[in-house]
Design an enzyme around this catalytic site. Structure first.
Site, short mmCIF file in Angstrom:
data_model
loop_
_atom_site.label_atom_id
_atom_site.label_comp_id
_atom_site.label_asym_id
_atom_site.label_seq_id
_atom_site.Cartn_x
_atom_site.Cartn_y
_atom_site.Cartn_z
N LYS A 233 0.83 -1.20 0.00
CA LYS A 233 0.00 0.00 0.00
C LYS A 233 0.87 1.26 0.00
O LYS A 233 0.57 2.24 -0.70
CB LYS A 233 -0.93 -0.02 1.22
CG LYS A 233 -1.97 -1.14 1.14
CD LYS A 233 -2.62 -1.42 2.48
CE LYS A 233 -3.55 -2.63 2.39
NZ LYS A 233 -4.08 -3.06 3.69
N GLN B 286 -4.37 -1.66 9.92
CA GLN B 286 -4.06 -2.98 9.40
C GLN B 286 -4.45 -4.05 10.42
O GLN B 286 -3.97 -4.04 11.55
CB GLN B 286 -2.56 -3.10 9.06
CG GLN B 286 -2.20 -4.38 8.35
CD GLN B 286 -2.84 -4.50 6.97
OE1 GLN B 286 -2.82 -3.57 6.17
NE2 GLN B 286 -3.41 -5.66 6.68
N ASP C 18 -11.37 2.16 4.47
CA ASP C 18 -11.49 0.70 4.48
C ASP C 18 -12.94 0.26 4.56
O ASP C 18 -13.26 -0.92 4.35
CB ASP C 18 -10.72 0.13 5.68
CG ASP C 18 -9.65 -0.87 5.25
OD1 ASP C 18 -9.56 -1.15 4.04
OD2 ASP C 18 -8.92 -1.38 6.11
#
Length: 296
Positions: free
Chosen positions: A55, A99, A122
């Site tokens: 990312k 994450q 997200d």
């Protein structure tokens, strides 16, 4: 792989590259906007580190402002929440990604709820999850958004079709089921959600026009479980032993590709199918946030 099977491949790398080019083009037209993404990694999970680096690399390629905050596994929940608040309040940050997984001593839901839903690129905040369910504008989880984009760009006819989602996770199964239910392009399906407790799962998959496999079991979906002409999206990433490989293992999906590709009209490979789309859609969500397309 047979030539016939190659013609059936849904190329996630190709579509992800197209989306990346579209983002670059848009940024060139709005050079006063610099999307900012904060990536928070707690602990030293090797897989998580790989995902974060991917990312980070994509952000650099696109010219995004990115921050990778690597935190100790021993960090307290209160300290982690303080980091999140600082990014919530930063005008340079348009997207915040936590994450997962987090260490066991940290409550995952508390952390996800702490992210400003307007920066939740997200798509895991309860507000975004709820808005998705009722069909309102929101940030959609990146993997389901990528699946939806593949269906649209490959002109898969979805309206009125039977779609079976195998798996009910909050990350893939539930959101893609909600996406496919909506009255929108690349959706409007009749959706069945099957999972590990579903009895006689083949009864559902054999009737499916579209199958999304996200159950986390290597090569679970077999050719005798599907009908000819089905469209298959394989979300699974599983390592299985392979003595013939230098690494001693190979990566396979949740679908028996070699057999199912003979009956499917379209199918994603693993790797190279859904995986590249996840990062592409994260970048798109971050751009949308910077452009204030979702929440203004």
């Amino acid at each position: 792989m047979a030539k016939q099977a190659i013609n059936k491949i849904i190329d996630g790398k190709l579509i992800a590259s197209q989306i990346t080019d579209e983002i670059k083009k848009e940024l060139s037209l709005h050079n006063n906007i610099k999307p900012g993404l904060a990536l928070i990694l707690v602990g030293n999970n090797p897989a998580s580190e790989i995902y974060v680096k991917m990312k980070e690399k994509k952000c650099a390629e696109l010219g995004y402002h990115s921050i990778v905050n690597r935190l100790s596994e021993k960090i307290t929940e209160a300290e982690l929440l303080a980091h999140i608040r600082s990014y919530n309040n930063s005008s340079k940050i348009h997207g915040i990604l936590i994450q997962l997984p987090l260490p066991k001593h940290i409550n995952e839901m508390n952390v996800l709820e702490a992210v400003d839903y307007r920066k939740d690129v997200d798509g895991f905040h309860p507000i975004n999850a709820g808005r998705l369910m009722i069909g309102e504008k929101c940030f959609t989880p990146c993997t389901p958004a990528g699946i939806h984009e593949l269906l649209k760009r490959y002109n898969v006819i979805t309206s009125g079709k039977n779609a079976v989602v195998i798996g009910r996770s909050n990350i893939v199964g539930k959101p893609i089921a909600n996406i496919l239910l909506q009255k929108s392009k690349g959706a409007n399906c009749t959706v069945t959600v099957a999972h590990s407790a579903t009895a006689g799962i083949s009864e559902f998959t054999k009737k499916a026009d579209i199958i999304i496999a996200a159950i986390g079991k290597p090569e679970f979906l077999k050719a005798n479980m599907i009908k000819k002409g089905v469209v298959i999206i394989d979300v699974g990433i599983n390592r299985v032993d392979d003595p013939d490989s230098k690494k001693g293992y190979k990566v396979v999906g949740d679908v028996d590709f070699n057999e199912c590709s003979k009956k499917a009209s379209l199918i994603t490979p693993v790797p190279g199918g859904v995986g590249p789309m996840t990062i592409a859609m994260l970048m798109k969500n971050t751009l949308d946030s910077a452009m204030k397309r979702i929440y203004s």
